[in-house]
Enzyme design. Sequence first.
Site, short mmCIF file in Angstrom:
data_model
loop_
_atom_site.label_atom_id
_atom_site.label_comp_id
_atom_site.label_asym_id
_atom_site.label_seq_id
_atom_site.Cartn_x
_atom_site.Cartn_y
_atom_site.Cartn_z
N CYS A 380 -27.95 31.69 -67.22
CA CYS A 380 -29.20 32.47 -67.34
C CYS A 380 -30.13 31.10 -67.21
O CYS A 380 -30.14 30.20 -66.42
CB CYS A 380 -29.45 33.22 -68.18
SG CYS A 380 -30.99 34.31 -68.05
N HIS A 519 -24.90 37.09 -67.11
CA HIS A 519 -24.46 36.83 -68.16
C HIS A 519 -22.97 37.24 -68.15
O HIS A 519 -22.49 38.16 -68.51
CB HIS A 519 -24.97 37.55 -69.28
CG HIS A 519 -26.68 37.12 -69.55
ND1 HIS A 519 -26.64 36.05 -70.45
CD2 HIS A 519 -27.76 37.33 -69.05
CE1 HIS A 519 -27.98 35.73 -70.68
NE2 HIS A 519 -28.51 36.51 -69.92
N GLU A 521 -20.46 36.38 -70.24
CA GLU A 521 -19.84 36.69 -71.20
C GLU A 521 -19.74 38.04 -71.81
O GLU A 521 -18.90 38.64 -72.66
CB GLU A 521 -20.49 35.98 -72.53
CG GLU A 521 -22.01 36.43 -72.85
CD GLU A 521 -23.05 35.83 -71.88
OE1 GLU A 521 -24.22 35.97 -72.43
OE2 GLU A 521 -22.67 35.55 -70.76
#
Length: 547
Positions: A380, A519, A521
Site C-alpha cells: 500500500c 494488502h 497479508e
Amino acid sequence: MARFVFITGGVVSSLGKGLASAALGALLQARGFTVRLRKLDPYLNVDPGTMSPFEHGEVFVTDDGAETDLDLGHYERFTGVPARKTDSVSSGRIYSNVLEKERRGDYLGKTIQVVPHVTNEIKDFIAIGEDEVDFMLCEIGGTVGDIEGLPFFEAIRQFSHDKPRGQCIFMHLTLLPYLAASGELKTKPTQHSVKELQSIGIAPDILVCRSEQPIPQKEREKIALFCNVRPDAVVPAYDLKSIYEAPLAYHREGLDQAVLDAFGISPAPRPNLERWYDVADRIENPEGEVKVAIVGKYVQLEDAYKSIKEALTHGGMANRVKVEVEWVDAELFEREDAAPHLEGFHAILVPGGFGERGTEGKIKAAQFAREHRIPYLGICLGMQMAVIEAARNVAGVKTAGSEEFDHEAGKKRFEPVVYHLKEWIQGNHTVERTVEDDKGGTMRLGAYDAVLAEGSKVAEVYGGTAIEERHRHRYEVDTKYREKLENAGLAFSGMSPDGRLPEIVEWADHPWFIGVQFHPELKSKPFAPHPLFADFVRAAVETSRLV
C-alpha cells in the site's frame, strides 16, 4: 439451526478471547462441523476504520469491504472462513441503525429504549445466517461489568432464552493471577467475575482460566464448586510460544470436548488435527533463520501490523525457517543514515499507513533495498513510497510526492506521482469520492481483481495472471507517469482489469523488489501461506546464504 457459543471475558482485557474463539472454531472444524465467528464490540465508533492504530491495533478488511477488529484476522487465519460485514458490529453501528429506524418512523412513535430496541437490534445481528453453519461463535469485546457492554450482555441473555433449550452456551475467560510472595494461584478474581456475570442473568457453562502456572486439580475443583460449573468444564489456558499451538493446547485441555458435552453432542466425531500437527512442527523445527526489517510508523505497537507479522510467520513456515522480525521506526531515517540500521537484514518490508509522518524514512528504506539488491516488499503506502523513490532518484522527477501529503499540509509542495482517487469501478458500478468526504468507510475497500503481466515476477509468484486481493486506501499511483517510470526500469506488472489503476510494480533487474497497492497479508493463513509472503521469505533465505 446453528448452535451458539457466546464468549465473554472477565477480570482484565487482553486475556486472549479472540485467540480462544479462533482455536475453538478450528477444533470444531477438525471434528467435521461448519463454523462462523463473530465479534461484537462495545465501543461507540461505528467501525475501527478511523481509529488510530495506537488505540486499537490494525484494521482488518473483509472481501466485502468492511473495516473490522483485528480479531477477525485471527478467525480467518485459524478457520480459513472468509469474514463478512455481518461478522463484526460495534455499539456505534447498533445505535446508528436504531436511530436511523427511529427517524424513518419504523418504531411507530414509541419511546426508544435500550431494552427492547437496542437489544433487539443486537439479537437480529447475531441471528444473521444462523441456518448456514453448525456453530456460531460470538465473542463479546471488553470485560463483564463494563458499562458500555451491558446492552450486549443483556442481548445474549435474552437470545439464549429465545432459542430452544440447549442451543446456546456461555464460555467465560478469566485470569488466575499467581502471587509469587505466597506461592499461590488466586481463584477469587475468577469467582468475582463469574458472580458479576451471574448478576446480569448469565451462568457460564465453561470457564477458560488464563494462568502462567499449572492449575492443580484441587484448584480446578474449587473453581468449579464456587462458580457452579462441572470440573471438566474448567479449562486451563497457559502461555504459548506461538499462537498456532493454541488449537492443540486447547484440545489437550479438553475445550472442544467440554463444548460438545455442554451441547449434549454424544458420541462426538473424532477430530482430525493433522493440519495443526504440521503447523506446529514447522514452527517448532525450523531449518534456518532470516532477519526481516519492518520499516513502519506505528512500530511502538506491534498489533498495528498484526497480519503482516503473522503472514511473515506463515512465509517462514512455507520455507521451514524462522522469521526474526525487527521493528524499525521510519522516522529514524529522517534524522540518520539508513545503511547502519538496515545492513544486517536479509529483507525489508515497508507496510501501509496514513499521513506524511515517517514517509521520507520509508522512501530511504526503499532506496536502500533497491541499491543494495535486498528483497523488498512494499504494501500500500510502501508501494507508493517505492514509486516516489524511483521517480525522484531514477526517473528524474525530483519533486515527486503524494497529494496526500499536500492535502495534509494545506499547500502544494510535490509533483503528485500519487494522487487522490476520485473514481473507480466496483463490481458493475462507478464509485465517486472527493477529498472533503467523511473519513469513515470512504476508501477503496475490499476485494478487487487485478491482471498480471505475462512473464512478470509476480505472475511467476502467483502461478497465474488473474488475482483478487483486498484493498484499503484513498490514494493511487498516477498512470500518467507510467511510461517514464517503466523507461527507468520500474515495471507496472499488475493493473486493474480496466487498465486504469496500478496494482503492482516491480524492478525487473532486481532479485526481488515488489510493491503492491493491496494488502496480501489479510489473506495469509498458517496452513495456506500467501504466495507473495512465501516467495518474499524464500528470497530472504537466498540473501542469507549470500551474506
